[in-house]
Design a protein around this motif. Structure first.
Motif, PDB file in Angstrom:
ATOM      1  N   UNK A  43       0.868  -1.163   0.000  1.00 51.27           N
ATOM      2  CA  UNK A  43       0.000   0.000   0.000  1.00 51.27           C
ATOM      3  C   UNK A  43       0.908   1.217   0.000  1.00 51.27           C
ATOM      4  N   UNK A  44       0.825   1.998  -1.078  1.00 50.13           N
ATOM      5  CA  UNK A  44       1.717   3.157  -1.249  1.00 50.13           C
ATOM      6  C   UNK A  44       3.174   2.759  -1.013  1.00 50.13           C
ATOM      7  N   UNK A  45       3.586   1.643  -1.620  1.00 52.07           N
ATOM      8  CA  UNK A  45       4.949   1.099  -1.577  1.00 52.07           C
ATOM      9  C   UNK A  45       5.384   0.606  -0.198  1.00 52.07           C
ATOM     10  N   UNK A  46       4.442   0.418   0.731  1.00 54.83           N
ATOM     11  CA  UNK A  46       4.754  -0.132   2.054  1.00 54.83           C
ATOM     12  C   UNK A  46       4.099  -1.505   2.157  1.00 54.83           C
ATOM     13  N   UNK A  47       4.904  -2.528   2.444  1.00 51.72           N
ATOM     14  CA  UNK A  47       4.393  -3.898   2.520  1.00 51.72           C
ATOM     15  C   UNK A  47       3.541  -4.062   3.766  1.00 51.72           C
ATOM     16  N   UNK A  48       2.293  -4.564   3.582  1.00 52.61           N
ATOM     17  CA  UNK A  48       1.421  -4.774   4.734  1.00 52.61           C
ATOM     18  C   UNK A  48       1.176  -6.250   5.017  1.00 52.61           C
ATOM     19  N   UNK A  49       1.615  -7.133   4.132  1.00 49.19           N
ATOM     20  CA  UNK A  49       1.447  -8.558   4.377  1.00 49.19           C
ATOM     21  C   UNK A  49       1.306  -9.343   3.091  1.00 49.19           C
ATOM     22  N   UNK A  50       0.893 -10.611   3.236  1.00 46.46           N
ATOM     23  CA  UNK A  50       0.719 -11.482   2.076  1.00 46.46           C
ATOM     24  C   UNK A  50      -0.714 -12.004   2.044  1.00 46.46           C
ATOM     25  N   UNK A  51      -1.169 -12.279   0.830  1.00 46.36           N
ATOM     26  CA  UNK A  51      -2.521 -12.775   0.623  1.00 46.36           C
ATOM     27  C   UNK A  51      -2.464 -13.926  -0.381  1.00 46.36           C
ATOM     28  N   UNK A  52      -3.395 -14.853  -0.248  1.00 47.37           N
ATOM     29  CA  UNK A  52      -3.364 -16.042  -1.099  1.00 47.37           C
ATOM     30  C   UNK A  52      -3.880 -15.775  -2.507  1.00 47.37           C
ATOM     31  N   UNK A  53      -4.743 -14.768  -2.658  1.00 45.01           N
ATOM     32  CA  UNK A  53      -5.350 -14.483  -3.959  1.00 45.01           C
ATOM     33  C   UNK A  53      -5.643 -12.987  -4.049  1.00 45.01           C
ATOM     34  N   UNK A  54      -5.038 -12.318  -5.003  1.00 42.59           N
ATOM     35  CA  UNK A  54      -5.231 -10.864  -5.109  1.00 42.59           C
ATOM     36  C   UNK A  54      -6.660 -10.503  -5.500  1.00 42.59           C
ATOM     37  N   UNK A  55      -7.418 -11.443  -6.041  1.00 46.02           N
ATOM     38  CA  UNK A  55      -8.810 -11.176  -6.402  1.00 46.02           C
ATOM     39  C   UNK A  55      -9.657 -10.892  -5.166  1.00 46.02           C
ATOM     40  N   UNK A  56      -9.247 -11.391  -4.009  1.00 43.43           N
ATOM     41  CA  UNK A  56      -9.972 -11.090  -2.765  1.00 43.43           C
ATOM     42  C   UNK A  56      -9.984  -9.588  -2.505  1.00 43.43           C
ATOM     43  N   UNK A  57      -8.847  -8.938  -2.702  1.00 45.61           N
ATOM     44  CA  UNK A  57      -8.755  -7.488  -2.504  1.00 45.61           C
ATOM     45  C   UNK A  57      -9.512  -6.763  -3.610  1.00 45.61           C
ATOM     46  N   UNK A  58      -9.326  -7.213  -4.844  1.00 46.48           N
ATOM     47  CA  UNK A  58     -10.020  -6.566  -5.960  1.00 46.48           C
ATOM     48  C   UNK A  58     -11.532  -6.638  -5.780  1.00 46.48           C
ATOM     49  N   UNK A  59     -12.044  -7.775  -5.311  1.00 43.80           N
ATOM     50  CA  UNK A  59     -13.482  -7.919  -5.068  1.00 43.80           C
ATOM     51  C   UNK A  59     -13.958  -6.976  -3.963  1.00 43.80           C
ATOM     52  N   UNK A  60     -13.156  -6.827  -2.919  1.00 43.72           N
ATOM     53  CA  UNK A  60     -13.497  -5.911  -1.832  1.00 43.72           C
ATOM     54  C   UNK A  60     -13.565  -4.469  -2.337  1.00 43.72           C
ATOM     55  N   UNK A  61     -12.575  -4.066  -3.120  1.00 38.53           N
ATOM     56  CA  UNK A  61     -12.543  -2.702  -3.674  1.00 38.53           C
ATOM     57  C   UNK A  61     -13.742  -2.480  -4.603  1.00 38.53           C
ATOM     58  N   UNK A  62     -14.040  -3.453  -5.463  1.00 35.17           N
ATOM     59  CA  UNK A  62     -15.186  -3.318  -6.373  1.00 35.17           C
ATOM     60  C   UNK A  62     -16.499  -3.226  -5.601  1.00 35.17           C
ATOM     61  N   UNK A  92       5.647 -22.887   0.903  1.00 32.22           N
ATOM     62  CA  UNK A  92       4.893 -22.651   2.135  1.00 32.22           C
ATOM     63  C   UNK A  92       4.048 -21.395   1.962  1.00 32.22           C
ATOM     64  N   UNK A  93       2.752 -21.558   1.887  1.00 34.16           N
ATOM     65  CA  UNK A  93       1.879 -20.416   1.637  1.00 34.16           C
ATOM     66  C   UNK A  93       1.289 -19.915   2.951  1.00 34.16           C
ATOM     67  N   UNK A  94       2.089 -19.204   3.701  1.00 35.82           N
ATOM     68  CA  UNK A  94       1.645 -18.613   4.963  1.00 35.82           C
ATOM     69  C   UNK A  94       1.134 -17.211   4.670  1.00 35.82           C
ATOM     70  N   UNK A  95      -0.190 -17.053   4.641  1.00 38.08           N
ATOM     71  CA  UNK A  95      -0.785 -15.762   4.317  1.00 38.08           C
ATOM     72  C   UNK A  95      -1.689 -15.301   5.446  1.00 38.08           C
ATOM     73  N   UNK A  96      -2.033 -14.033   5.410  1.00 41.30           N
ATOM     74  CA  UNK A  96      -2.920 -13.442   6.422  1.00 41.30           C
ATOM     75  C   UNK A  96      -4.086 -12.751   5.713  1.00 41.30           C
ATOM     76  N   UNK A  97      -4.859 -13.533   4.968  1.00 38.89           N
ATOM     77  CA  UNK A  97      -5.943 -12.994   4.149  1.00 38.89           C
ATOM     78  C   UNK A  97      -6.911 -12.132   4.948  1.00 38.89           C
ATOM     79  N   UNK A  98      -7.413 -12.650   6.050  1.00 39.45           N
ATOM     80  CA  UNK A  98      -8.444 -11.949   6.834  1.00 39.45           C
ATOM     81  C   UNK A  98      -7.911 -10.625   7.387  1.00 39.45           C
ATOM     82  N   UNK A  99      -6.684 -10.641   7.893  1.00 37.00           N
ATOM     83  CA  UNK A  99      -6.090  -9.418   8.444  1.00 37.00           C
ATOM     84  C   UNK A  99      -5.880  -8.365   7.353  1.00 37.00           C
TER      85      UNK A  99
END
Length: 133
Positions: A43-62, A92-99
């Motif tokens: 977010x604005x070039x600052x890493x906030x974490x990892x997510x398993x699927x970027x479509x989750x964020x895109x769906x939230x924004x839409x 190893x897919x350690x993500x924090x989707x919900x957060x």
């Protein structure tokens, strides 16, 4: 005579090693069934974490944009922050989707794209850039 026999066996062992064992281990490591793709979210070039699927964020924004679409029907909408993704192939897919989704929902807002026209000490905000020209 034994030295030449030992040298023969050593050479044969090395040839067998390089022609069978090493290629088999490379093939085993090349098996991509266990490799998954995760996305580092910036977010604005600052890493906030990892997510398993970027479509989750895109769906939230839409969904957030759709809720404002009726109010700003003829306007272009955008996010308040620049969201970018860096893909990574990993075992190893350690993500924090919900957060991540909660953080974006609380900190990223939807804005109307406008142009600011300054005349002396007054400002005029226009929906379309062509309106300012």
């Amino acid at each position: 005579m034994f030295k030449s026999l030992d040298l023969f066996f050593l050479r044969t062992l090395i040839i067998i090693l390089f022609t069978t064992v090493i290629p088999l281990s490379v093939l085993a490591a090349d098996n991509h069934d266990d490799i998954s793709v995760i996305y580092h979210v910036l977010i604005d070039d600052k890493r906030i974490g990892t997510i398993s699927n970027k479509e989750l964020i895109n769906d939230l924004i839409l969904a957030k944009m759709d809720s404002l679409d009726k109010t700003y029907k003829d306007s272009e909408l955008t996010t308040s922050k620049n969201i970018t993704y860096i893909p990574e192939h990993t075992f190893f897919s350690d993500t924090s989707d919900e957060q991540i989704l909660n953080w974006i929902n609380e900190n990223v807002t939807i804005e109307v794209v406008t142009s600011k026209l300054e005349l002396e000490d007054q400002f005029l905000y226009l929906k379309e850039k062509e309106d300012s020209e």
